[in-house]
Motif scaffolding. Structure first.
Motif, PDB file in Angstrom:
ATOM      1  N   PHE A   1      -2.466   7.462   2.691  1.00 40.52           N
ATOM      2  CA  PHE A   1      -3.109   7.391   3.996  1.00 40.52           C
ATOM      3  C   PHE A   1      -2.229   8.073   5.035  1.00 40.52           C
ATOM      4  N   GLN A   2      -2.854   8.725   5.999  1.00 42.66           N
ATOM      5  CA  GLN A   2      -2.123   9.104   7.207  1.00 42.66           C
ATOM      6  C   GLN A   2      -2.450   8.072   8.278  1.00 42.66           C
TER       7      GLN A   2
ATOM      8  N   ILE B   1       1.316   9.229  13.466  1.00 46.66           N
ATOM      9  CA  ILE B   1       2.660   8.645  13.516  1.00 46.66           C
ATOM     10  C   ILE B   1       3.301   8.418  12.145  1.00 46.66           C
ATOM     11  N   GLY B   2       2.555   8.549  11.030  1.00 47.35           N
ATOM     12  CA  GLY B   2       3.198   8.305   9.746  1.00 47.35           C
ATOM     13  C   GLY B   2       2.240   8.396   8.572  1.00 47.35           C
ATOM     14  N   THR B   3       2.770   8.079   7.373  1.00 45.90           N
ATOM     15  CA  THR B   3       1.966   8.083   6.151  1.00 45.90           C
ATOM     16  C   THR B   3       2.280   6.848   5.313  1.00 45.90           C
ATOM     17  N   LEU B   4       1.287   6.427   4.520  1.00 50.50           N
ATOM     18  CA  LEU B   4       1.414   5.269   3.639  1.00 50.50           C
ATOM     19  C   LEU B   4       1.014   5.672   2.224  1.00 50.50           C
TER      20      LEU B   4
ATOM     21  N   MET C   1       5.768   5.638   3.865  1.00 53.07           N
ATOM     22  CA  MET C   1       6.457   6.827   3.382  1.00 53.07           C
ATOM     23  C   MET C   1       7.147   7.594   4.504  1.00 53.07           C
ATOM     24  N   SER C   2       6.544   7.585   5.685  1.00 50.93           N
ATOM     25  CA  SER C   2       7.144   8.254   6.840  1.00 50.93           C
ATOM     26  C   SER C   2       6.676   7.565   8.107  1.00 50.93           C
ATOM     27  N   GLY C   3       7.473   7.703   9.166  1.00 47.36           N
ATOM     28  CA  GLY C   3       7.106   7.136  10.455  1.00 47.36           C
ATOM     29  C   GLY C   3       7.314   5.633  10.555  1.00 47.36           C
TER      30      GLY C   3
ATOM     31  N   THR D   1       3.445  -4.133  19.379  1.00 42.81           N
ATOM     32  CA  THR D   1       2.714  -4.171  20.644  1.00 42.81           C
ATOM     33  C   THR D   1       1.222  -4.447  20.451  1.00 42.81           C
ATOM     34  N   GLY D   2       0.796  -4.638  19.199  1.00 42.52           N
ATOM     35  CA  GLY D   2      -0.604  -4.918  18.934  1.00 42.52           C
ATOM     36  C   GLY D   2      -1.508  -3.707  19.013  1.00 42.52           C
ATOM     37  N   GLY D   3      -0.945  -2.519  18.843  1.00 38.36           N
ATOM     38  CA  GLY D   3      -1.739  -1.295  18.934  1.00 38.36           C
ATOM     39  C   GLY D   3      -2.677  -1.114  17.748  1.00 38.36           C
ATOM     40  N   PHE D   4      -3.692  -0.295  17.947  1.00 38.92           N
ATOM     41  CA  PHE D   4      -4.705  -0.022  16.929  1.00 38.92           C
ATOM     42  C   PHE D   4      -4.256   1.182  16.105  1.00 38.92           C
ATOM     43  N   MET D   5      -3.949   0.951  14.801  1.00 42.89           N
ATOM     44  CA  MET D   5      -3.533   2.029  13.912  1.00 42.89           C
ATOM     45  C   MET D   5      -4.605   2.277  12.860  1.00 42.89           C
TER      46      MET D   5
END
Length: 293
Positions: free
Chosen positions: A230-231, A252-255, A270-272, A282-286
């Protein structure tokens, strides 16, 4: 009047700050079925309006079913969402002295409108009916499927693809509307394949474990496998001057998927990692988008 103006201003600020939190409880990839149009210039004036309407309805049913079978989306309806939006705005104006009711209405709006990510439109660009003796008609139908990103301020086109049925594999039917449906039935498997192969699974990063593994809210239902990637995009809610909402996307990253459960999967970062941890705190939506192999 001053009280009403203040409340409406408060609602705008409140919506922008809490939008990410509200939609985080929903599956990330929700597809709204948009407009279906008969656009064949050769038949636009000669074909009867009720037959054009029938063709558009059959196209909508075909696209809705194929998108659902691909297991890439949750499907919603454009008219339903638009009506709820209108109702919500009218009701908010009527409950200016009832903050609790206003809060309930705002939550309803988030869940039914702002969670929609993409819009799917369909066009019938050409139709040919060939008479087959006393048996009826066989139809050649050209259609175009267009998917747009509702989160962008300009409804960016994600993908647009034409399809035409194979006449030799299309059944003869006694009426024109039935013949058009037979054409859509022939295209149907390719539509399912199109949605499956070209649109990755979307999910939300719902939490981090004690080991900072990421839990994403999609699993076996979406045919995920160990090793899928996933990105991760931080979706930052924005509001235009005319009170329309959209997302600003920050990659912001990869999984990488390590374990797949029925309704979720557990992934290694994996990154980020620093950025993902910070947004999570902060409870942000990813949003997590599967990278197609």
């Amino acid at each position: 009047m001053k009280k009403l103006v203040f409340l409406l201003l408060f609602i705008g600020v409140w919506q922008c700050s809490l939008q990410a939190q509200e939609v985080a409880d929903k599956n990330a990839m929700i597809l709204r079925v948009g407009k279906m149009e008969f656009q064949d210039p050769a038949l636009q004036r000669t074909i009867k309006p009720d037959l054009r309407t029938a063709f558009e309805g059959i196209l909508e049913e075909t696209l809705r079913t194929a998108a659902g079978e691909s297991q890439r989306f949750e499907i919603t309806d454009s008219l339903t969402a638009a009506q709820l939006d209108e109702d919500m705005r009218s009701e908010l104006a009527a409950v200016v002295d009832d903050p609790q009711r206003a809060t309930e209405l705002r939550k309803k709006a988030f869940e039914t409108i702002f969670a929609v990510d993409w819009v799917m439109d369909g066009a019938i660009t050409q139709v040919q009916m060939m008479r087959k003796g006393n048996y009826g008609y066989v139809c050649t139908a050209h259609i175009t499927v267009t998917v747009k990103d509702r989160r962008s301020s300009m409804l960016r086109v994600v993908d647009s693809r034409p399809f035409v049925n194979k006449v030799k594999d299309t059944k003869i039917r006694p009426r024109a509307d039935q013949a058009f449906r037979a054409a859509m039935d022939e295209i149907h498997p390719r539509l399912v394949e199109y949605f499956t192969d070209n649109f990755g699974v979307y999910g939300k990063l719902v939490r981090l474990t004690e080991k900072n593994d990421a839990v994403v809210n999609c699993g076996l239902k979406y045919n995920l496998e160990k090793g899928d990637v996933f990105q991760v995009t931080h979706m930052v809610p924005q509001q235009t001057a005319d009170d329309k909402f959209y997302y600003e996307e920050q990659l912001i990253g990869t999984l990488k998927v390590e374990d797949v459960l029925d309704e979720s999967c557990v992934c290694k970062i994996m990154s980020g990692e620093d950025e993902i941890i910070s947004v999570n705190e902060t409870g942000g939506f990813m949003q997590c988008k599967q990278i197609m192999k």
